[in-house]
Design an enzyme around this catalytic site. Structure first.
Site: not given
Ligand SMILES: NC(=O)c1ccc[n+]([C@@H]2O[C@H](COP(=O)([O-])OP(=O)(O)OC[C@H]3O[C@@H](n4cnc5c(N)ncnc54)[C@H](OP(=O)(O)O)[C@@H]3O)[C@@H](O)[C@H]2O)c1
Length: 306
Positions: A221, A269
């Site tokens: 983001r 994006h």
């Molecule tokens: N640019 C784009 O087109 C696009 C598309 C899709 C998604 N995204 C972004 O990608 C993000 C990630 O997606 P995802 O599906 O992989 O999410 P996810 O499965 O919820 O994984 C999030 C990861 O971040 C870690 N995390 C969260 N808060 C943290 C903190 N304070 N300190 C350290 N690590 C932290 C989590 O740790 P834990 O494993 O310990 O829970 C987990 O490993 C989404 O939230 C979205 O904003 C962007």
């Protein structure tokens, strides 16, 4: 079972056709102000008015992985929020990040510029061991990206909130291990959710800890990046470049320096798009599971912010 569809920027007809075919027993409708109550809703950036008018809703299915915008709304305490998990996004993210890492590592950007001048000139091969890639976030997307990078034999590091184990990845976790993780990384990829804990994490203090010649890839983001800090570190030479897919303001304003900066690559994006058919199939499966009282994946912990 009544299910409202309230997705800004998405044409409702193809979604409704797919949803009705997948769940013929449900009554799907496009929400308009004053519409009758629904049991569940499929949403993307819904207005506050939608939430306020639907106090009986049990579940919000967000048609994206990130729920930062949704959690800014006033939501009733018992309303459960469900994000897409993968639904075809993880492989897209792996393609995007591998492309950006390899383009930088192999200097294909330099070859492109040379070819545009009809110049036949070789670059010295670089050592993969000198390009460790650090992934902020080892969730659904981060762990898939880590596996893809490891296939190309890059040293891969990962950082998460809680301890994680991913094959071929040196894992770090928690605020206490962030500095060690950054110091072990040269290329830094952000795949964190945007929460109060992670906002602005790509700042001068953290980016300065990357190994010299650092490279930043932000696919999470725009709110993760302190844009002025990145520009300063690029211009001071500590960072070699950046590939950015997300921005504080989207679309990126015409006058923004990122558009014309020689070390910055911008995409609109688009690193991992919501795929309609995969998303419909996943949401339909989850609605079916909920109605049978079975557990589902992708439930958002609203207190944690992701
Ligand atoms: N640019 C784009 O087109 C696009 C598309 C899709 C998604 N995204 C972004 O990608 C993000 C990630 O997606 P995802 O599906 O992989 O999410 P996810 O499965 O919820 O994984 C999030 C990861 O971040 C870690 N995390 C969260 N808060 C943290 C903190 N304070 N300190 C350290 N690590 C932290 C989590 O740790 P834990 O494993 O310990 O829970 C987990 O490993 C989404 O939230 C979205 O904003 C962007």
């Amino acid at each position: 079972m009544r299910i409202a569809f309230c997705c800004t920027d998405h044409k409702p007809e193809p979604w409704l056709a797919g949803l009705r075919a997948a769940l013929p027993e449900a009554d799907f409708f496009v929400w308009t102000p004053g519409a009758p109550a629904a049991d569940h809703a499929i949403v993307w950036s819904p207005p506050q008015q939608f939430i306020d008018e639907q106090p009986g809703l049990r579940t919000l299915f967000n048609i994206g992985a990130g729920v930062d915008a949704l959690l800014k709304l006033r939501l009733p305490p018992g309303l459960q929020v469900v994000r897409l998990d993968d639904a075809g996004m993880a492989v897209q993210m792996a393609e995007y990040v591998c492309h950006a890492v390899i383009r930088h590592f192999r200097e294909f950007d330099v070859y492109e510029a040379d070819a545009a001048q009809a110049r036949w000139s070789f670059r010295k091969p670089r050592a993969r061991a000198e390009f460790p890639v650090g992934l902020l976030g080892l969730g659904v997307l981060g762990s898939r990206v880590a596996q893809a990078l490891a296939q190309f034999e890059f040293p891969v590091k990962g950082w998460s909130r809680t301890p994680r184990a991913v094959d071929g990845v040196e894992c770090f976790h928690g605020a206490g291990q962030l500095d060690a993780f950054l110091a072990a990384s040269r290329v830094l990829v952000c795949l964190l959710p945007l929460t109060p804990d992670t906002a602005g994490i790509l700042n001068r203090a953290h980016l300065a800890r990357l190994q010299p010649g650092g490279y930043v890839i932000n696919v999470a983001r725009g709110g993760h990046l302190v844009e002025e800090d990145l520009l300063a570190l690029l211009d001071e030479g500590h960072l070699a470049g950046a590939t950015l897919d997300v921005f504080r303001q989207e679309p990126l304003p015409l006058e923004h320096p990122f558009w014309r900066h020689p070390k910055v690559t911008v995409t609109p994006h688009t690193s991992a798009r919501t795929l309609r058919d995969e998303s419909i199939a996943q949401i339909a499966r989850k609605i079916g599971a909920l109605s049978r009282g079975e557990p589902i994946a992708g439930l958002v912990d609203r207190g944690r912010g992701y």
